[in-house]
Design a protein around this motif. Structure first.
Motif, PDB file in Angstrom:
ATOM      1  N   LEU A  88      18.373  12.293   3.488  1.00 41.84           N
ATOM      2  CA  LEU A  88      17.035  11.832   3.114  1.00 41.84           C
ATOM      3  C   LEU A  88      16.722  10.473   3.712  1.00 41.84           C
ATOM      4  O   LEU A  88      15.598  10.227   4.165  1.00 41.84           O
ATOM      5  CB  LEU A  88      16.910  11.769   1.586  1.00 41.84           C
ATOM      6  CG  LEU A  88      16.762  13.097   0.865  1.00 41.84           C
ATOM      7  CD1 LEU A  88      16.864  12.891  -0.640  1.00 41.84           C
ATOM      8  CD2 LEU A  88      15.456  13.766   1.245  1.00 41.84           C
ATOM      9  N   ARG A  89      17.714   9.591   3.733  1.00 39.96           N
ATOM     10  CA  ARG A  89      17.491   8.268   4.312  1.00 39.96           C
ATOM     11  C   ARG A  89      17.114   8.388   5.785  1.00 39.96           C
ATOM     12  O   ARG A  89      16.191   7.730   6.266  1.00 39.96           O
ATOM     13  CB  ARG A  89      18.721   7.377   4.160  1.00 39.96           C
ATOM     14  CG  ARG A  89      18.444   5.958   4.600  1.00 39.96           C
ATOM     15  CD  ARG A  89      19.654   5.051   4.484  1.00 39.96           C
ATOM     16  NE  ARG A  89      19.266   3.675   4.587  1.00 39.96           N
ATOM     17  CZ  ARG A  89      18.808   3.086   5.690  1.00 39.96           C
ATOM     18  NH1 ARG A  89      18.658   3.764   6.804  1.00 39.96           N
ATOM     19  NH2 ARG A  89      18.475   1.797   5.685  1.00 39.96           N
ATOM     20  N   ALA A  90      17.824   9.237   6.505  1.00 35.94           N
ATOM     21  CA  ALA A  90      17.515   9.437   7.925  1.00 35.94           C
ATOM     22  C   ALA A  90      16.111  10.023   8.088  1.00 35.94           C
ATOM     23  O   ALA A  90      15.344   9.593   8.966  1.00 35.94           O
ATOM     24  CB  ALA A  90      18.554  10.346   8.561  1.00 35.94           C
ATOM     25  N   GLU A  91      15.763  10.974   7.240  1.00 37.10           N
ATOM     26  CA  GLU A  91      14.436  11.593   7.305  1.00 37.10           C
ATOM     27  C   GLU A  91      13.340  10.571   7.024  1.00 37.10           C
ATOM     28  O   GLU A  91      12.345  10.489   7.756  1.00 37.10           O
ATOM     29  CB  GLU A  91      14.372  12.733   6.282  1.00 37.10           C
ATOM     30  CG  GLU A  91      13.054  13.452   6.215  1.00 37.10           C
ATOM     31  CD  GLU A  91      13.051  14.521   5.136  1.00 37.10           C
ATOM     32  OE1 GLU A  91      12.056  14.604   4.407  1.00 37.10           O
ATOM     33  OE2 GLU A  91      14.054  15.258   5.023  1.00 37.10           O
ATOM     34  N   PHE A  92      13.502   9.791   5.949  1.00 36.25           N
ATOM     35  CA  PHE A  92      12.491   8.798   5.593  1.00 36.25           C
ATOM     36  C   PHE A  92      12.410   7.674   6.629  1.00 36.25           C
ATOM     37  O   PHE A  92      11.327   7.157   6.918  1.00 36.25           O
ATOM     38  CB  PHE A  92      12.771   8.211   4.205  1.00 36.25           C
ATOM     39  CG  PHE A  92      12.671   9.211   3.081  1.00 36.25           C
ATOM     40  CD1 PHE A  92      11.780  10.266   3.118  1.00 36.25           C
ATOM     41  CD2 PHE A  92      13.497   9.093   1.977  1.00 36.25           C
ATOM     42  CE1 PHE A  92      11.693  11.184   2.073  1.00 36.25           C
ATOM     43  CE2 PHE A  92      13.417   9.994   0.923  1.00 36.25           C
ATOM     44  CZ  PHE A  92      12.513  11.043   0.972  1.00 36.25           C
ATOM     45  N   THR A  93      13.550   7.295   7.191  1.00 33.28           N
ATOM     46  CA  THR A  93      13.566   6.257   8.222  1.00 33.28           C
ATOM     47  C   THR A  93      12.834   6.736   9.472  1.00 33.28           C
ATOM     48  O   THR A  93      12.041   6.000  10.061  1.00 33.28           O
ATOM     49  CB  THR A  93      15.015   5.852   8.555  1.00 33.28           C
ATOM     50  OG1 THR A  93      15.628   5.333   7.367  1.00 33.28           O
ATOM     51  CG2 THR A  93      15.071   4.789   9.631  1.00 33.28           C
ATOM     52  N   ALA A  94      13.088   7.978   9.868  1.00 31.71           N
ATOM     53  CA  ALA A  94      12.402   8.541  11.037  1.00 31.71           C
ATOM     54  C   ALA A  94      10.902   8.640  10.780  1.00 31.71           C
ATOM     55  O   ALA A  94      10.088   8.330  11.662  1.00 31.71           O
ATOM     56  CB  ALA A  94      12.984   9.907  11.381  1.00 31.71           C
ATOM     57  N   SER A  95      10.537   9.059   9.589  1.00 28.17           N
ATOM     58  CA  SER A  95       9.126   9.159   9.230  1.00 28.17           C
ATOM     59  C   SER A  95       8.465   7.784   9.280  1.00 28.17           C
ATOM     60  O   SER A  95       7.353   7.631   9.814  1.00 28.17           O
ATOM     61  CB  SER A  95       8.988   9.757   7.837  1.00 28.17           C
ATOM     62  OG  SER A  95       7.644   9.803   7.440  1.00 28.17           O
ATOM     63  N   ALA A  96       9.138   6.770   8.753  1.00 26.27           N
ATOM     64  CA  ALA A  96       8.592   5.407   8.773  1.00 26.27           C
ATOM     65  C   ALA A  96       8.434   4.909  10.205  1.00 26.27           C
ATOM     66  O   ALA A  96       7.429   4.284  10.538  1.00 26.27           O
ATOM     67  CB  ALA A  96       9.494   4.463   7.973  1.00 26.27           C
ATOM     68  N   ALA A  97       9.392   5.211  11.054  1.00 29.34           N
ATOM     69  CA  ALA A  97       9.305   4.787  12.451  1.00 29.34           C
ATOM     70  C   ALA A  97       8.127   5.454  13.150  1.00 29.34           C
ATOM     71  O   ALA A  97       7.383   4.801  13.903  1.00 29.34           O
ATOM     72  CB  ALA A  97      10.607   5.098  13.182  1.00 29.34           C
ATOM     73  N   THR A  98       7.931   6.738  12.904  1.00 31.89           N
ATOM     74  CA  THR A  98       6.804   7.460  13.507  1.00 31.89           C
ATOM     75  C   THR A  98       5.481   6.902  13.012  1.00 31.89           C
ATOM     76  O   THR A  98       4.557   6.671  13.802  1.00 31.89           O
ATOM     77  CB  THR A  98       6.900   8.967  13.177  1.00 31.89           C
ATOM     78  OG1 THR A  98       8.110   9.480  13.727  1.00 31.89           O
ATOM     79  CG2 THR A  98       5.721   9.740  13.732  1.00 31.89           C
ATOM     80  N   LEU A  99       5.390   6.676  11.709  1.00 35.04           N
ATOM     81  CA  LEU A  99       4.157   6.128  11.138  1.00 35.04           C
ATOM     82  C   LEU A  99       3.880   4.720  11.659  1.00 35.04           C
ATOM     83  O   LEU A  99       2.733   4.375  11.948  1.00 35.04           O
ATOM     84  CB  LEU A  99       4.237   6.136   9.614  1.00 35.04           C
ATOM     85  CG  LEU A  99       4.176   7.519   8.976  1.00 35.04           C
ATOM     86  CD1 LEU A  99       4.626   7.452   7.517  1.00 35.04           C
ATOM     87  CD2 LEU A  99       2.776   8.102   9.079  1.00 35.04           C
ATOM     88  N   ALA A 100       4.914   3.909  11.795  1.00 31.83           N
ATOM     89  CA  ALA A 100       4.739   2.554  12.321  1.00 31.83           C
ATOM     90  C   ALA A 100       4.235   2.610  13.763  1.00 31.83           C
ATOM     91  O   ALA A 100       3.340   1.834  14.147  1.00 31.83           O
ATOM     92  CB  ALA A 100       6.045   1.774  12.236  1.00 31.83           C
TER      93      ALA A 100
END
Length: 108
Positions: A9-21
């Motif tokens: 989940l951490r990897a998923e949320f981190t990737a999502s945050a990077a894409t959104l940023a």
């Protein structure tokens, strides 16, 4: 097993945050090149809404990363799976559904 899920989940949320940023930065860059007035531009409301939406989604993704990090810290200290409100064990069904939760259903 739960630790693996939290790491995933951490990897998923981190990737999502990077894409959104990156999306938000691209939107800011695009709007810098335009001498528009959001209030009076027919597309302005759309751009303003998109910016607000991306900002909120980015904040939520970053918050999820923080929640997972906190859950991983609770695992290290042995307090994972214990409700912060009442001190009782959090049911395994709740932990499977929301592994970073800090409270039981009653206290939530």
């Amino acid at each position: 097993m739960m630790r693996d899920e939290l790491v995933r989940l951490r990897a998923e949320f981190t990737a999502s945050a990077a894409t959104l940023a990156a999306d938000l930065e691209a939107l800011f860059e695009a709007s810098r090149d335009v001498n528009g007035d959001d209030e009076h531009d027919p597309e302005g409301a759309t751009v303003g809404f998109e910016r607000a939406q991306l900002t909120a989604m980015l904040a939520a993704a970053r918050q999820r990363v923080d929640e997972v990090d906190e859950a991983l810290r609770r695992m290290e200290t042995g307090s994972f799976g214990v409700c912060e409100g009442c001190g009782q064990p959090i049911p395994s069904e709740r932990l499977r559904a929301r592994p970073f939760t800090r409270s039981c259903v009653t206290c939530a």
